[in-house]
Design a protein around this motif. Structure first.
Motif, PDB file in Angstrom:
ATOM      1  N   SER A  19      65.386  44.692 -17.019  1.00 55.42           N
ATOM      2  CA  SER A  19      66.898  43.945 -15.851  1.00 55.42           C
ATOM      3  C   SER A  19      67.072  43.026 -16.188  1.00 55.42           C
ATOM      4  CB  SER A  19      65.527  44.070 -14.467  1.00 55.42           C
ATOM      5  OG  SER A  19      64.954  43.321 -14.647  1.00 55.42           O
ATOM      6  N   GLY A  20      67.951  43.093 -15.710  1.00 60.88           N
ATOM      7  CA  GLY A  20      69.048  41.206 -15.827  1.00 60.88           C
ATOM      8  C   GLY A  20      68.031  40.123 -14.902  1.00 60.88           C
ATOM      9  N   CYS A  21      67.783  38.965 -15.302  1.00 58.09           N
ATOM     10  CA  CYS A  21      66.641  38.216 -15.070  1.00 58.09           C
ATOM     11  C   CYS A  21      67.543  36.324 -15.001  1.00 58.09           C
ATOM     12  CB  CYS A  21      65.876  37.761 -15.995  1.00 58.09           C
ATOM     13  SG  CYS A  21      64.614  38.772 -15.944  1.00 58.09           S
ATOM     14  N   ALA A  22      67.544  35.757 -13.486  1.00 63.04           N
ATOM     15  CA  ALA A  22      68.576  34.711 -13.185  1.00 63.04           C
ATOM     16  C   ALA A  22      68.319  33.859 -13.737  1.00 63.04           C
ATOM     17  CB  ALA A  22      69.290  34.932 -11.625  1.00 63.04           C
ATOM     18  N   VAL A  23      68.362  32.334 -14.178  1.00 67.06           N
ATOM     19  CA  VAL A  23      68.053  31.618 -14.943  1.00 67.06           C
ATOM     20  C   VAL A  23      67.938  29.895 -13.473  1.00 67.06           C
ATOM     21  CG1 VAL A  23      68.431  29.694 -16.506  1.00 67.06           C
ATOM     22  CG2 VAL A  23      68.845  32.315 -16.140  1.00 67.06           C
ATOM     23  N   VAL A  24      66.711  30.209 -13.422  1.00 63.53           N
ATOM     24  CA  VAL A  24      66.093  29.336 -12.006  1.00 63.53           C
ATOM     25  C   VAL A  24      64.979  27.720 -12.797  1.00 63.53           C
ATOM     26  CG1 VAL A  24      64.782  29.389  -9.990  1.00 63.53           C
ATOM     27  CG2 VAL A  24      65.781  31.154 -10.332  1.00 63.53           C
ATOM     28  N   LEU A  25      65.969  26.825 -12.208  1.00 56.91           N
ATOM     29  CA  LEU A  25      65.164  25.878 -13.233  1.00 56.91           C
ATOM     30  C   LEU A  25      63.454  25.333 -12.744  1.00 56.91           C
ATOM     31  CD1 LEU A  25      64.759  22.887 -14.603  1.00 56.91           C
ATOM     32  CD2 LEU A  25      65.733  21.959 -12.870  1.00 56.91           C
ATOM     33  N   LEU A  26      62.590  25.310 -13.173  1.00 55.44           N
ATOM     34  CA  LEU A  26      61.343  25.723 -12.908  1.00 55.44           C
ATOM     35  C   LEU A  26      60.640  24.273 -12.421  1.00 55.44           C
ATOM     36  CD1 LEU A  26      59.991  29.223 -14.684  1.00 55.44           C
ATOM     37  CD2 LEU A  26      60.419  28.753 -12.328  1.00 55.44           C
ATOM     38  N   GLY A  27      59.481  24.504 -11.778  1.00 60.21           N
ATOM     39  CA  GLY A  27      58.603  23.053 -11.989  1.00 60.21           C
ATOM     40  C   GLY A  27      57.312  23.152 -12.649  1.00 60.21           C
ATOM     41  N   SER A  28      56.469  22.030 -12.745  1.00 59.43           N
ATOM     42  CA  SER A  28      55.405  23.148 -13.709  1.00 59.43           C
ATOM     43  C   SER A  28      54.427  23.449 -13.105  1.00 59.43           C
ATOM     44  CB  SER A  28      55.082  21.456 -14.361  1.00 59.43           C
ATOM     45  OG  SER A  28      54.406  21.597 -14.859  1.00 59.43           O
ATOM     46  N   ALA A  29      53.904  24.542 -13.769  1.00 56.71           N
ATOM     47  CA  ALA A  29      52.038  25.007 -13.006  1.00 56.71           C
ATOM     48  C   ALA A  29      51.008  25.014 -14.607  1.00 56.71           C
ATOM     49  CB  ALA A  29      52.654  26.491 -12.996  1.00 56.71           C
ATOM     50  N   LEU A  30      51.717  23.877 -15.396  1.00 60.38           N
ATOM     51  CA  LEU A  30      50.382  24.456 -16.457  1.00 60.38           C
ATOM     52  C   LEU A  30      50.027  23.414 -16.920  1.00 60.38           C
ATOM     53  CD1 LEU A  30      52.670  26.478 -19.062  1.00 60.38           C
ATOM     54  CD2 LEU A  30      50.807  27.256 -18.443  1.00 60.38           C
ATOM     55  N   PRO A  31      48.698  23.308 -17.003  1.00 56.68           N
ATOM     56  CA  PRO A  31      47.570  21.681 -17.169  1.00 56.68           C
ATOM     57  C   PRO A  31      48.396  20.651 -17.584  1.00 56.68           C
ATOM     58  CG  PRO A  31      46.298  23.459 -17.308  1.00 56.68           C
ATOM     59  CD  PRO A  31      47.745  24.255 -17.639  1.00 56.68           C
ATOM     60  N   ALA A  32      48.961  19.580 -17.349  1.00 57.68           N
ATOM     61  CA  ALA A  32      49.308  18.661 -18.026  1.00 57.68           C
ATOM     62  C   ALA A  32      49.148  18.691 -19.866  1.00 57.68           C
ATOM     63  CB  ALA A  32      49.104  16.779 -17.650  1.00 57.68           C
ATOM     64  N   GLY A  33      50.096  18.185 -20.701  1.00 49.32           N
ATOM     65  CA  GLY A  33      50.288  18.712 -21.768  1.00 49.32           C
ATOM     66  C   GLY A  33      51.030  19.483 -22.196  1.00 49.32           C
ATOM     67  N   SER A  34      50.789  20.396 -21.221  1.00 54.09           N
ATOM     68  CA  SER A  34      51.160  21.949 -22.334  1.00 54.09           C
ATOM     69  C   SER A  34      52.734  22.089 -22.332  1.00 54.09           C
ATOM     70  CB  SER A  34      50.504  23.310 -21.106  1.00 54.09           C
ATOM     71  OG  SER A  34      51.024  23.033 -20.376  1.00 54.09           O
ATOM     72  N   SER A  35      53.123  22.993 -22.467  1.00 54.25           N
ATOM     73  CA  SER A  35      55.056  23.035 -22.836  1.00 54.25           C
ATOM     74  C   SER A  35      55.296  24.305 -22.343  1.00 54.25           C
ATOM     75  CB  SER A  35      55.211  22.270 -24.578  1.00 54.25           C
ATOM     76  OG  SER A  35      54.307  22.998 -25.194  1.00 54.25           O
ATOM     77  N   SER A  36      56.790  24.271 -22.467  1.00 51.22           N
ATOM     78  CA  SER A  36      57.048  25.993 -22.281  1.00 51.22           C
ATOM     79  C   SER A  36      57.545  26.543 -23.843  1.00 51.22           C
ATOM     80  CB  SER A  36      58.174  25.708 -21.158  1.00 51.22           C
ATOM     81  OG  SER A  36      58.288  25.118 -19.744  1.00 51.22           O
ATOM     82  N   PRO A  37      56.804  27.676 -24.128  1.00 49.33           N
ATOM     83  CA  PRO A  37      57.466  28.042 -24.674  1.00 49.33           C
ATOM     84  C   PRO A  37      58.989  28.768 -24.581  1.00 49.33           C
ATOM     85  CG  PRO A  37      55.910  29.677 -24.397  1.00 49.33           C
ATOM     86  CD  PRO A  37      56.317  28.418 -23.544  1.00 49.33           C
ATOM     87  N   GLN A  38      59.426  28.653 -26.156  1.00 46.84           N
ATOM     88  CA  GLN A  38      60.727  28.917 -26.289  1.00 46.84           C
ATOM     89  C   GLN A  38      60.815  30.079 -27.182  1.00 46.84           C
ATOM     90  OE1 GLN A  38      63.216  27.364 -24.805  1.00 46.84           O
ATOM     91  NE2 GLN A  38      61.691  25.920 -24.465  1.00 46.84           N
ATOM     92  N   ASN A  39      59.477  30.935 -28.004  1.00 48.00           N
ATOM     93  CA  ASN A  39      59.453  32.898 -28.231  1.00 48.00           C
ATOM     94  C   ASN A  39      58.261  32.253 -28.061  1.00 48.00           C
ATOM     95  OD1 ASN A  39      58.567  31.752 -31.009  1.00 48.00           O
ATOM     96  ND2 ASN A  39      60.493  31.115 -30.915  1.00 48.00           N
ATOM     97  N   ARG A  40      58.104  33.887 -28.709  1.00 46.24           N
ATOM     98  CA  ARG A  40      56.425  33.815 -28.373  1.00 46.24           C
ATOM     99  C   ARG A  40      56.192  34.999 -28.994  1.00 46.24           C
ATOM    100  NH1 ARG A  40      52.116  32.690 -25.302  1.00 46.24           N
ATOM    101  NH2 ARG A  40      53.149  31.136 -25.128  1.00 46.24           N
ATOM    102  N   TYR A  41      55.474  35.563 -29.853  1.00 52.32           N
ATOM    103  CA  TYR A  41      54.518  35.955 -30.538  1.00 52.32           C
ATOM    104  C   TYR A  41      56.497  36.680 -31.423  1.00 52.32           C
ATOM    105  CZ  TYR A  41      51.616  36.154 -26.455  1.00 52.32           C
ATOM    106  OH  TYR A  41      51.228  35.941 -25.485  1.00 52.32           O
ATOM    107  N   GLY A  42      56.802  36.429 -31.711  1.00 51.24           N
ATOM    108  CA  GLY A  42      58.569  36.946 -32.432  1.00 51.24           C
ATOM    109  C   GLY A  42      59.905  37.443 -31.704  1.00 51.24           C
ATOM    110  N   PHE A  43      59.502  37.233 -30.730  1.00 54.83           N
ATOM    111  CA  PHE A  43      60.330  37.724 -29.754  1.00 54.83           C
ATOM    112  C   PHE A  43      61.054  35.698 -29.125  1.00 54.83           C
ATOM    113  CE2 PHE A  43      57.397  41.152 -29.544  1.00 54.83           C
ATOM    114  CZ  PHE A  43      58.779  42.187 -29.617  1.00 54.83           C
ATOM    115  N   GLU A  44      62.345  35.885 -28.531  1.00 55.63           N
ATOM    116  CA  GLU A  44      62.693  34.996 -27.757  1.00 55.63           C
ATOM    117  C   GLU A  44      62.908  35.306 -26.748  1.00 55.63           C
ATOM    118  OE1 GLU A  44      67.320  34.528 -29.162  1.00 55.63           O
ATOM    119  OE2 GLU A  44      66.871  33.932 -30.679  1.00 55.63           O
ATOM    120  N   MET A  45      62.527  34.857 -25.827  1.00 55.34           N
ATOM    121  CA  MET A  45      62.325  34.812 -24.185  1.00 55.34           C
ATOM    122  C   MET A  45      63.769  33.512 -23.371  1.00 55.34           C
ATOM    123  SD  MET A  45      58.324  34.304 -23.829  1.00 55.34           S
ATOM    124  CE  MET A  45      58.283  32.768 -23.767  1.00 55.34           C
TER     125      MET A  45
END
Length: 347
Positions: A19-45
């Motif tokens: 299903s399609g997904c809307a794009v929403v700006l997120l707040g940070s939920a991960l521990p400080a210093g972590s980053s949002s991956p642009q892709n994972r396991y060989g897939f674009e996300m």
């Protein structure tokens, strides 16, 4: 347990829809210093995929037993058992109130389904300044569901091979059972305490339970599959302790694979009589065929004991062991993936 539900689901249709997904700006939920991956396991996300991956990592970092505070538990009765319960995202306390030999129980699940606001049995209320969802199942049973992090509306459940996966992985649920008392008034303090802990939540790293596998990413196996396998599709909607994907190889024709990391009760062997055990490398793998699928289980990690600070008979009866469970189209594929997953999770 969850694996039985998944096994039934695997036997359903073998087609994938997204299903399609809307794009929403997120707040940070991960521990400080972590980053949002642009892709994972060989897939674009997509933005929604990243939200789901981050939520899974966030849930794995939390200690569910840490959300059941001593003050709230002792207000109900005497705790005779406190343990991770079946799934790594859950913790259950059993209490004796003095009214009978039947125990009350409190369970928290950090990987709950998103509540349906249109469900007539669910009431939206405010606890601790936060909107929560109360399901008064009966006088003796009550659930309260609440968000663990900012909810991303675009990361709704997907449908993969005929079953609905969990939605967003951003909700927790408190379940209280009191056979002789009204359960919802007892559930409210637990929800309020849990919400108050989210700014500085209890972490796996500080837990009294030795569950090193609980912080590992099961989908990490996608980068360590047998050389002949190709991953065709991957669903980030599966839960934090599972990984769902389709794969193909010379002997595997684009079939659904489900990987699940869970806790099994050691005191009662729940394996079916038709289970076979095979030796693969350093592992003893239990397999069972059902319809067009095969499940392969490997026990990994040390057994976990309930209430480790207490030498109590109830605690001894609650010995559990982390288990990798894989369901695939055939036992050869299931065993190969289970061994690869066990290597990744214990390496």
């Amino acid at each position: 347990m969850r694996r039985n539900w998944l096994l039934a689901a695997v036997a359903l249709a073998m087609s994938v829809s997204t299903s399609g997904c809307a794009v929403v700006l997120l707040g940070s939920a991960l521990p400080a210093g972590s980053s949002s991956p642009q892709n994972r396991y060989g897939f674009e996300m997509s933005e929604a995929d990243r939200y789901l991956v981050e939520s899974a990592a966030f849930v794995r970092s939390l200690d569910p037993c840490g959300f059941l505070t001593e003050d709230d538990l002792t207000a109900l009765g005497t705790v005779v058992q406190l343990r991770p319960d079946g799934e790594l995202s859950t913790c259950t306390a059993e209490l004796i109130t003095g009214q009978s030999t039947v125990t009350d129980s409190v369970t928290i699940d950090l990987d709950a389904y998103a509540p349906d606001p249109d469900d007539p049995d669910i009431e939206e209320v405010t606890i601790g300044g936060q909107q929560v969802y109360v399901n008064d199942l009966s006088t003796s049973s009550c659930n309260i569901t609440f968000p663990l992090r900012e909810v991303f509306d675009g990361a709704d459940s997907g449908i993969m091979d005929g079953f609905r996966t969990k939605s967003g992985r951003s909700y927790a649920r408190i379940e209280v059972y009191r056979p002789y008392e009204d359960a919802c008034p007892a559930a409210t303090p637990f929800a309020q305490s849990a919400l108050g802990l989210l700014d500085d939540p209890p972490l796996r790293a500080d837990s009294k339970y030795n569950l090193p596998l609980a912080t590992k990413d099961p989908c990490g196996v996608l980068e360590h599959l047998p050389a002949t396998w190709t991953v065709d599709r991957w669903s980030p909607d599966s839960d934090p302790y599972g990984c769902t994907f389709t794969a193909s190889s010379a002997s595997l024709d684009e079939n659904l694979v489900m990987l699940d990391v869970s806790l099994d009760y050691v005191s009662g062997d729940t394996r079916a009589e038709d289970t076979d055990t095979v030796r693969q490398g350093d592992y003893s793998v239990s397999t069972r065929e059902l319809a067009s699928t095969c499940t392969a289980d490997i026990e990994v990690g040390n057994p976990v004991l309930g209430m480790p600070e207490t030498d109590d008979s109830a605690a001894r009866d609650a010995r559990t062991v982390p288990t990798v469970s894989v369901m695939a189209d055939g036992c050869e594929s299931a065993v190969a993936l289970a061994v690869a997953a066990a290597d990744v999770l214990t390496g």
